[in-house]
Design a protein around this motif. Structure first.
Motif, PDB file in Angstrom:
ATOM      1  N   GLN A   9      -0.365  24.695 -50.285  1.00  0.00           N
ATOM      2  CA  GLN A   9       0.619  23.865 -51.234  1.00  0.00           C
ATOM      3  C   GLN A   9       1.092  22.706 -50.373  1.00  0.00           C
ATOM      4  OE1 GLN A   9       3.531  26.481 -52.840  1.00  0.00           O
ATOM      5  NE2 GLN A   9       4.701  24.572 -53.812  1.00  0.00           N
ATOM      6  N   THR A  10       1.113  21.695 -50.845  1.00  0.00           N
ATOM      7  CA  THR A  10       1.651  20.505 -50.254  1.00  0.00           C
ATOM      8  C   THR A  10       2.775  19.875 -50.890  1.00  0.00           C
ATOM      9  OG1 THR A  10       0.007  18.986 -51.499  1.00  0.00           O
ATOM     10  CG2 THR A  10      -0.769  19.810 -49.252  1.00  0.00           C
ATOM     11  N   LYS A  11       3.086  20.051 -52.178  1.00  0.00           N
ATOM     12  CA  LYS A  11       4.222  19.709 -52.817  1.00  0.00           C
ATOM     13  C   LYS A  11       4.931  20.762 -53.567  1.00  0.00           C
ATOM     14  CE  LYS A  11       2.359  15.153 -53.520  1.00  0.00           C
ATOM     15  NZ  LYS A  11       2.271  13.995 -54.586  1.00  0.00           N
ATOM     16  N   SER A  12       6.238  20.512 -53.986  1.00  0.00           N
ATOM     17  CA  SER A  12       7.077  21.450 -54.485  1.00  0.00           C
ATOM     18  C   SER A  12       6.698  21.691 -56.034  1.00  0.00           C
ATOM     19  CB  SER A  12       8.430  21.432 -54.240  1.00  0.00           C
ATOM     20  OG  SER A  12       9.235  22.317 -55.027  1.00  0.00           O
ATOM     21  N   GLY A  13       6.874  23.022 -56.558  1.00  0.00           N
ATOM     22  CA  GLY A  13       6.824  22.994 -58.086  1.00  0.00           C
ATOM     23  C   GLY A  13       8.009  22.903 -58.827  1.00  0.00           C
ATOM     24  N   VAL A  14       9.255  22.692 -57.985  1.00  0.00           N
ATOM     25  CA  VAL A  14      10.434  22.384 -58.716  1.00  0.00           C
ATOM     26  C   VAL A  14      10.461  21.077 -59.452  1.00  0.00           C
ATOM     27  CG1 VAL A  14      12.959  21.982 -58.344  1.00  0.00           C
ATOM     28  CG2 VAL A  14      11.753  23.568 -56.836  1.00  0.00           C
ATOM     29  N   GLY A  15      10.657  21.087 -60.870  1.00  0.00           N
ATOM     30  CA  GLY A  15      10.804  20.054 -61.776  1.00  0.00           C
ATOM     31  C   GLY A  15       9.644  20.022 -62.530  1.00  0.00           C
ATOM     32  N   GLY A  16       8.542  21.010 -62.210  1.00  0.00           N
ATOM     33  CA  GLY A  16       7.204  21.030 -62.695  1.00  0.00           C
ATOM     34  C   GLY A  16       7.303  22.018 -64.068  1.00  0.00           C
ATOM     35  N   LYS A  17       6.344  21.795 -64.877  1.00  0.00           N
ATOM     36  CA  LYS A  17       6.213  22.711 -66.021  1.00  0.00           C
ATOM     37  C   LYS A  17       6.113  24.054 -65.642  1.00  0.00           C
ATOM     38  CE  LYS A  17       3.745  18.970 -68.723  1.00  0.00           C
ATOM     39  NZ  LYS A  17       2.522  18.534 -69.122  1.00  0.00           N
ATOM     40  N   GLN A  18       6.591  25.143 -66.450  1.00  0.00           N
ATOM     41  CA  GLN A  18       6.604  26.429 -66.244  1.00  0.00           C
ATOM     42  C   GLN A  18       5.250  26.899 -65.791  1.00  0.00           C
ATOM     43  OE1 GLN A  18       9.510  28.139 -65.624  1.00  0.00           O
ATOM     44  NE2 GLN A  18       8.019  29.751 -65.128  1.00  0.00           N
ATOM     45  N   ASN A  19       4.138  26.569 -66.483  1.00  0.00           N
ATOM     46  CA  ASN A  19       2.837  26.964 -66.452  1.00  0.00           C
ATOM     47  C   ASN A  19       2.411  26.643 -64.795  1.00  0.00           C
ATOM     48  OD1 ASN A  19       2.376  24.241 -67.140  1.00  0.00           O
ATOM     49  ND2 ASN A  19       0.167  24.730 -67.654  1.00  0.00           N
ATOM     50  N   ILE A  29      -6.598  26.041 -59.809  1.00  0.00           N
ATOM     51  CA  ILE A  29      -6.479  25.026 -58.611  1.00  0.00           C
ATOM     52  C   ILE A  29      -6.390  23.527 -59.620  1.00  0.00           C
ATOM     53  CG2 ILE A  29      -7.800  23.443 -57.195  1.00  0.00           C
ATOM     54  CD1 ILE A  29      -9.069  26.267 -56.004  1.00  0.00           C
ATOM     55  N   ARG A  30      -7.238  23.546 -60.691  1.00  0.00           N
ATOM     56  CA  ARG A  30      -7.206  22.161 -61.435  1.00  0.00           C
ATOM     57  C   ARG A  30      -5.566  22.010 -62.155  1.00  0.00           C
ATOM     58  NH1 ARG A  30     -11.512  23.524 -64.699  1.00  0.00           N
ATOM     59  NH2 ARG A  30     -12.765  23.095 -63.149  1.00  0.00           N
ATOM     60  N   THR A  31      -5.188  23.124 -62.582  1.00  0.00           N
ATOM     61  CA  THR A  31      -3.921  23.151 -63.239  1.00  0.00           C
ATOM     62  C   THR A  31      -2.719  22.425 -62.265  1.00  0.00           C
ATOM     63  OG1 THR A  31      -4.257  24.928 -64.544  1.00  0.00           O
ATOM     64  CG2 THR A  31      -1.934  24.509 -64.273  1.00  0.00           C
ATOM     65  N   VAL A  32      -2.980  22.869 -60.951  1.00  0.00           N
ATOM     66  CA  VAL A  32      -1.955  22.494 -59.964  1.00  0.00           C
ATOM     67  C   VAL A  32      -2.506  21.399 -58.954  1.00  0.00           C
ATOM     68  CG1 VAL A  32      -0.372  24.432 -60.257  1.00  0.00           C
ATOM     69  CG2 VAL A  32      -2.173  24.567 -58.621  1.00  0.00           C
ATOM     70  N   ALA A  33      -3.582  20.623 -59.234  1.00  0.00           N
ATOM     71  CA  ALA A  33      -4.548  19.965 -58.488  1.00  0.00           C
ATOM     72  C   ALA A  33      -3.359  18.789 -57.431  1.00  0.00           C
ATOM     73  CB  ALA A  33      -5.527  19.325 -58.916  1.00  0.00           C
ATOM     74  N   HIS A  34      -2.289  18.338 -58.052  1.00  0.00           N
ATOM     75  CA  HIS A  34      -1.426  17.450 -57.483  1.00  0.00           C
ATOM     76  C   HIS A  34      -0.656  18.106 -56.586  1.00  0.00           C
ATOM     77  CE1 HIS A  34       0.513  18.967 -61.087  1.00  0.00           C
ATOM     78  NE2 HIS A  34       1.701  18.473 -60.714  1.00  0.00           N
ATOM     79  N   LEU A  35      -0.458  19.345 -56.785  1.00  0.00           N
ATOM     80  CA  LEU A  35       0.555  19.997 -55.753  1.00  0.00           C
ATOM     81  C   LEU A  35      -0.226  20.927 -54.474  1.00  0.00           C
ATOM     82  CD1 LEU A  35       2.610  21.745 -58.492  1.00  0.00           C
ATOM     83  CD2 LEU A  35       3.190  19.594 -57.442  1.00  0.00           C
ATOM     84  N   VAL A  36      -1.372  20.744 -54.646  1.00  0.00           N
ATOM     85  CA  VAL A  36      -2.215  21.604 -53.476  1.00  0.00           C
ATOM     86  C   VAL A  36      -3.184  20.797 -52.768  1.00  0.00           C
ATOM     87  CG1 VAL A  36      -1.669  23.915 -54.655  1.00  0.00           C
ATOM     88  CG2 VAL A  36      -3.606  22.585 -55.014  1.00  0.00           C
ATOM     89  N   ASP A  37      -3.722  21.288 -51.894  1.00  0.00           N
ATOM     90  CA  ASP A  37      -5.161  20.771 -50.923  1.00  0.00           C
ATOM     91  C   ASP A  37      -6.000  21.795 -50.929  1.00  0.00           C
ATOM     92  OD1 ASP A  37      -4.286  18.060 -50.484  1.00  0.00           O
ATOM     93  OD2 ASP A  37      -3.457  18.453 -48.645  1.00  0.00           O
ATOM     94  N   VAL A  38      -7.274  21.508 -50.913  1.00  0.00           N
ATOM     95  CA  VAL A  38      -8.167  22.764 -51.124  1.00  0.00           C
ATOM     96  C   VAL A  38      -9.261  22.358 -50.065  1.00  0.00           C
ATOM     97  CG1 VAL A  38      -9.733  23.914 -52.394  1.00  0.00           C
ATOM     98  CG2 VAL A  38      -7.848  23.075 -53.387  1.00  0.00           C
ATOM     99  N   GLU A  39      -9.821  23.252 -49.339  1.00  0.00           N
ATOM    100  CA  GLU A  39     -10.900  23.201 -48.561  1.00  0.00           C
ATOM    101  C   GLU A  39     -11.681  24.272 -48.505  1.00  0.00           C
ATOM    102  OE1 GLU A  39      -9.520  23.538 -44.030  1.00  0.00           O
ATOM    103  OE2 GLU A  39      -7.801  22.319 -44.970  1.00  0.00           O
ATOM    104  N   GLU A  40     -12.867  24.139 -48.055  1.00  0.00           N
ATOM    105  CA  GLU A  40     -13.816  25.430 -48.188  1.00  0.00           C
ATOM    106  C   GLU A  40     -13.844  26.238 -46.797  1.00  0.00           C
ATOM    107  OE1 GLU A  40     -18.532  26.402 -49.322  1.00  0.00           O
ATOM    108  OE2 GLU A  40     -17.486  24.635 -50.201  1.00  0.00           O
ATOM    109  N   VAL A  41     -13.994  27.184 -46.863  1.00  0.00           N
ATOM    110  CA  VAL A  41     -13.819  28.029 -45.407  1.00  0.00           C
ATOM    111  C   VAL A  41     -14.871  28.783 -45.558  1.00  0.00           C
ATOM    112  CG1 VAL A  41     -12.473  29.657 -44.125  1.00  0.00           C
ATOM    113  CG2 VAL A  41     -11.413  28.301 -45.780  1.00  0.00           C
TER     114      VAL A  41
END
Length: 60
Positions: A8-18, A47-59
Motif C-alpha cells: 500500500q503506497t497511498k491512504s484509502g481515506v477519502g476514497g470510495k467505500q468499496n 488489485i485493479r480496484t485499488v491500483a492507484h493506491l498500491v504497488d505490485v511486484e511478482e515474487v
C-alpha cells in the motif's frame, strides 16, 4: 503458482467505500504495509480496484 507482493503506497481515506473494503480484504491496513497473495483472477480484480493506491511486484 506465482505470487504477488502488494504494498500500500497511498491512504484509502477519502476514497470510495468499496476501495476501503478492498484494501481490508487484501489484508492492507496502513501505508507501507505489504502482503503476499497468489496470482489469481480474484486477487487481480481487487488489485485493479485499488491500483492507484498500491504497488505490485511478482515474487518467486
Amino acid at each position: 503458482m506465482p505470487q504477488l507482493k502488494i504494498t500500500q503506497t497511498k491512504s484509502g481515506v477519502g476514497g470510495k467505500q468499496n476501495q476501503k473494503d478492498t484494501l481490508r480484504t487484501l489484508g492492507l491496513r496502513r501505508v507501507g504495509q505489504s502482503v503476499v497473495r497468489e496470482d489469481r483472477p480474484e486477487v487481480l480484480g481487487m488489485i485493479r480496484t485499488v491500483a492507484h493506491l498500491v504497488d505490485v511486484e511478482e515474487v518467486k
